[in-house]
Write a protein that holds these residues in place. Structure first.
Motif, PDB file in Angstrom:
ATOM      1  N   CYS A  44       0.834  -1.203   0.000  1.00  0.00           N
ATOM      2  CA  CYS A  44       0.000   0.000   0.000  1.00  0.00           C
ATOM      3  C   CYS A  44       0.867   1.250   0.000  1.00  0.00           C
ATOM      4  CB  CYS A  44      -0.872   0.048   1.257  1.00  0.00           C
ATOM      5  SG  CYS A  44      -2.081  -1.278   1.385  1.00  0.00           S
ATOM      6  N   SER A  45       0.238   2.328  -0.390  1.00  0.00           N
ATOM      7  CA  SER A  45       0.797   3.653  -0.174  1.00  0.00           C
ATOM      8  C   SER A  45       0.279   4.090   1.193  1.00  0.00           C
ATOM      9  CB  SER A  45       0.330   4.600  -1.275  1.00  0.00           C
ATOM     10  OG  SER A  45       0.796   5.896  -1.023  1.00  0.00           O
ATOM     11  N   VAL A  46       1.196   4.434   2.092  1.00  0.00           N
ATOM     12  CA  VAL A  46       0.840   4.694   3.488  1.00  0.00           C
ATOM     13  C   VAL A  46       1.300   6.087   3.886  1.00  0.00           C
ATOM     14  CG1 VAL A  46       1.256   3.973   5.881  1.00  0.00           C
ATOM     15  CG2 VAL A  46       1.043   2.245   4.076  1.00  0.00           C
ATOM     16  N   ARG A  47       0.430   6.758   4.629  1.00  0.00           N
ATOM     17  CA  ARG A  47       0.796   8.003   5.314  1.00  0.00           C
ATOM     18  C   ARG A  47       0.717   7.666   6.794  1.00  0.00           C
ATOM     19  NH1 ARG A  47       0.287  13.110   3.331  1.00  0.00           N
ATOM     20  NH2 ARG A  47      -1.010  13.668   5.100  1.00  0.00           N
ATOM     21  N   LEU A  48       1.874   7.470   7.416  1.00  0.00           N
ATOM     22  CA  LEU A  48       1.918   7.060   8.819  1.00  0.00           C
ATOM     23  C   LEU A  48       2.241   8.263   9.695  1.00  0.00           C
ATOM     24  CD1 LEU A  48       3.179   3.771  10.221  1.00  0.00           C
ATOM     25  CD2 LEU A  48       3.684   5.885  11.437  1.00  0.00           C
ATOM     26  N   HIS A  49       1.306   8.572  10.597  1.00  0.00           N
ATOM     27  CA  HIS A  49       1.425   9.702  11.512  1.00  0.00           C
ATOM     28  C   HIS A  49       1.887   9.179  12.872  1.00  0.00           C
ATOM     29  CE1 HIS A  49      -1.282  12.103   8.810  1.00  0.00           C
ATOM     30  NE2 HIS A  49      -1.686  10.880   8.512  1.00  0.00           N
ATOM     31  N   THR A  50       2.977   9.721  13.378  1.00  0.00           N
ATOM     32  CA  THR A  50       3.483   9.341  14.692  1.00  0.00           C
ATOM     33  C   THR A  50       3.876  10.595  15.459  1.00  0.00           C
ATOM     34  OG1 THR A  50       5.183   8.090  15.894  1.00  0.00           O
ATOM     35  CG2 THR A  50       5.825   8.976  13.752  1.00  0.00           C
ATOM     36  N   ASP A  51       3.695  10.556  16.772  1.00  0.00           N
ATOM     37  CA  ASP A  51       4.177  11.674  17.592  1.00  0.00           C
ATOM     38  C   ASP A  51       5.551  11.359  18.171  1.00  0.00           C
ATOM     39  OD1 ASP A  51       3.611   9.910  19.667  1.00  0.00           O
ATOM     40  OD2 ASP A  51       2.029  11.131  20.542  1.00  0.00           O
ATOM     41  N   SER A  52       6.162  10.267  17.706  1.00  0.00           N
ATOM     42  CA  SER A  52       7.477   9.850  18.186  1.00  0.00           C
ATOM     43  C   SER A  52       8.574  10.268  17.199  1.00  0.00           C
ATOM     44  CB  SER A  52       7.517   8.332  18.374  1.00  0.00           C
ATOM     45  OG  SER A  52       8.836   7.895  18.630  1.00  0.00           O
ATOM     46  N   GLU A  53       9.368  11.250  17.605  1.00  0.00           N
ATOM     47  CA  GLU A  53      10.516  11.624  16.772  1.00  0.00           C
ATOM     48  C   GLU A  53      11.521  10.474  16.710  1.00  0.00           C
ATOM     49  OE1 GLU A  53      11.831  15.843  16.763  1.00  0.00           O
ATOM     50  OE2 GLU A  53      10.562  15.957  18.573  1.00  0.00           O
ATOM     51  N   TYR A  54      11.583   9.677  17.768  1.00  0.00           N
ATOM     52  CA  TYR A  54      12.459   8.497  17.799  1.00  0.00           C
ATOM     53  C   TYR A  54      12.098   7.551  16.648  1.00  0.00           C
ATOM     54  CZ  TYR A  54      14.301   4.072  19.781  1.00  0.00           C
ATOM     55  OH  TYR A  54      14.931   2.868  20.001  1.00  0.00           O
ATOM     56  N   VAL A  55      10.824   7.254  16.471  1.00  0.00           N
ATOM     57  CA  VAL A  55      10.400   6.367  15.387  1.00  0.00           C
ATOM     58  C   VAL A  55      10.658   7.024  14.031  1.00  0.00           C
ATOM     59  CG1 VAL A  55       8.400   5.277  14.273  1.00  0.00           C
ATOM     60  CG2 VAL A  55       8.712   5.087  16.753  1.00  0.00           C
ATOM     61  N   ARG A  56      10.217   8.248  13.872  1.00  0.00           N
ATOM     62  CA  ARG A  56      10.357   8.907  12.562  1.00  0.00           C
ATOM     63  C   ARG A  56      11.820   9.081  12.171  1.00  0.00           C
ATOM     64  NH1 ARG A  56      10.612  14.212  10.368  1.00  0.00           N
ATOM     65  NH2 ARG A  56       9.780  14.241   8.267  1.00  0.00           N
ATOM     66  N   ASN A  57      12.643   9.592  13.087  1.00  0.00           N
ATOM     67  CA  ASN A  57      14.062   9.777  12.764  1.00  0.00           C
ATOM     68  C   ASN A  57      14.768   8.439  12.588  1.00  0.00           C
ATOM     69  OD1 ASN A  57      13.960  12.577  12.760  1.00  0.00           O
ATOM     70  ND2 ASN A  57      14.459  12.722  14.934  1.00  0.00           N
ATOM     71  N   GLY A  58      14.425   7.479  13.411  1.00  0.00           N
ATOM     72  CA  GLY A  58      15.068   6.171  13.307  1.00  0.00           C
ATOM     73  C   GLY A  58      14.831   5.522  11.961  1.00  0.00           C
ATOM     74  N   ALA A  67       9.060  -2.736   4.328  1.00  0.00           N
ATOM     75  CA  ALA A  67       9.709  -3.015   3.052  1.00  0.00           C
ATOM     76  C   ALA A  67       8.756  -3.084   1.860  1.00  0.00           C
ATOM     77  CB  ALA A  67      10.517  -4.304   3.154  1.00  0.00           C
ATOM     78  N   ARG A  68       7.558  -3.566   2.042  1.00  0.00           N
ATOM     79  CA  ARG A  68       6.669  -3.762   0.890  1.00  0.00           C
ATOM     80  C   ARG A  68       5.732  -2.590   0.622  1.00  0.00           C
ATOM     81  NH1 ARG A  68       2.361  -8.215   1.688  1.00  0.00           N
ATOM     82  NH2 ARG A  68       0.855  -6.982   2.819  1.00  0.00           N
ATOM     83  N   HIS A  69       5.847  -1.553   1.409  1.00  0.00           N
ATOM     84  CA  HIS A  69       4.952  -0.402   1.271  1.00  0.00           C
ATOM     85  C   HIS A  69       5.725   0.854   0.875  1.00  0.00           C
ATOM     86  CE1 HIS A  69       2.048  -2.963   3.218  1.00  0.00           C
ATOM     87  NE2 HIS A  69       2.845  -3.098   4.257  1.00  0.00           N
TER      88      HIS A  69
END
Length: 154
Positions: free
Chosen positions: A68-82, A117-119
Motif C-alpha cells: 500500500c501507499s501509506v501516510r503514517l502519523h506518529t508523535d514519536s521523533e524516535y520512530v520517525r528519525n530512526g 519493506a513492501r509499502h
C-alpha cells in the motif's frame, strides 16, 4: 485490511507509552482506508515508551494484507528519525550506533524495517496532544491498553 478492490492509500496513526517509564505500557494504531477504519492495540506489563511506539508502527504495517501507499502519523521523533535517518547507518554498521554501541530495541527496529519493506510510506511527525484527531484517539487507546497491562480496572 485493504483488499484488491479497495484503494491502496492507507492513513495510519500510531502511539505508545508507559507510566512509569519503564513500566506497564500500551500501544495503539488507527488505520483508515476507503471509508473504513480498524483499531489495533496491545500492551505489556514491563516495557518502555520507545518499545511501545515501535510496536504500534510495526503492528499497523503488518496488518496490511497487500502493498500500500501509506501516510503514517506518529508523535514519536524516535520512530520517525530512526526509520528515515538512522536505520540505514545502523544496518551498514551491523546494528551498531555511530558510537559503536549496539542499537537499542534492535529487535523492534528489524521488525519495523521488515514491515515497511513492501509499502511506500510517508512518515509524518505530529505533535502529541495538539488536537490532531487521529493522534488523540490512538493516545486514548494506548492508555487503555497500558491500564489493562497494568491490571487496572477499565
Amino acid at each position: 485490511m485493504p483488499t484488491d478492490s479497495s484503494p491502496a492509500v492507507v492513513e495510519i496513526w500510531t502511539d505508545g507509552g508507559c507510566k512509569p517509564n519503564p513500566g506497564p505500557g500500551g500501544w495503539a494504531a488507527l488505520l483508515r482506508w476507503g471509508g473504513h477504519e480498524r483499531e489495533l492495540s496491545g500492551g505489556e506489563a514491563e516495557t518502555t515508551n520507545n518499545r511501545m511506539e515501535l510496536t504500534a508502527a510495526a503492528a499497523a504495517l503488518e496488518a496490511l494484507s497487500r502493498p500500500c501507499s501509506v501516510r503514517l502519523h506518529t508523535d514519536s521523533e524516535y520512530v520517525r528519525n530512526g526509520i528515515t535517518r538512522w536505520s540505514t547507518g545502523w544496518v551498514r554498521r551491523n546494528w551498531r550506533s555511530a558510537s559503536g554501541d549496539p542499537v537499542k530495541n534492535m529487535d523492534l527496529w528489524r521488525r519495523l524495517l521488515d514491515a515497511s519493506a513492501r509499502h511506500q510510506i510517508e512518515w509524518l511527525w505530529v505533535r502529541g496532544h495538539s488536537g490532531d484527531e487521529g493522534n488523540e484517539r490512538v493516545d486514548r487507546l494506548a492508555t487503555q491498553a497500558r491500564d489493562r497491562a497494568a491490571g487496572q480496572p477499565q
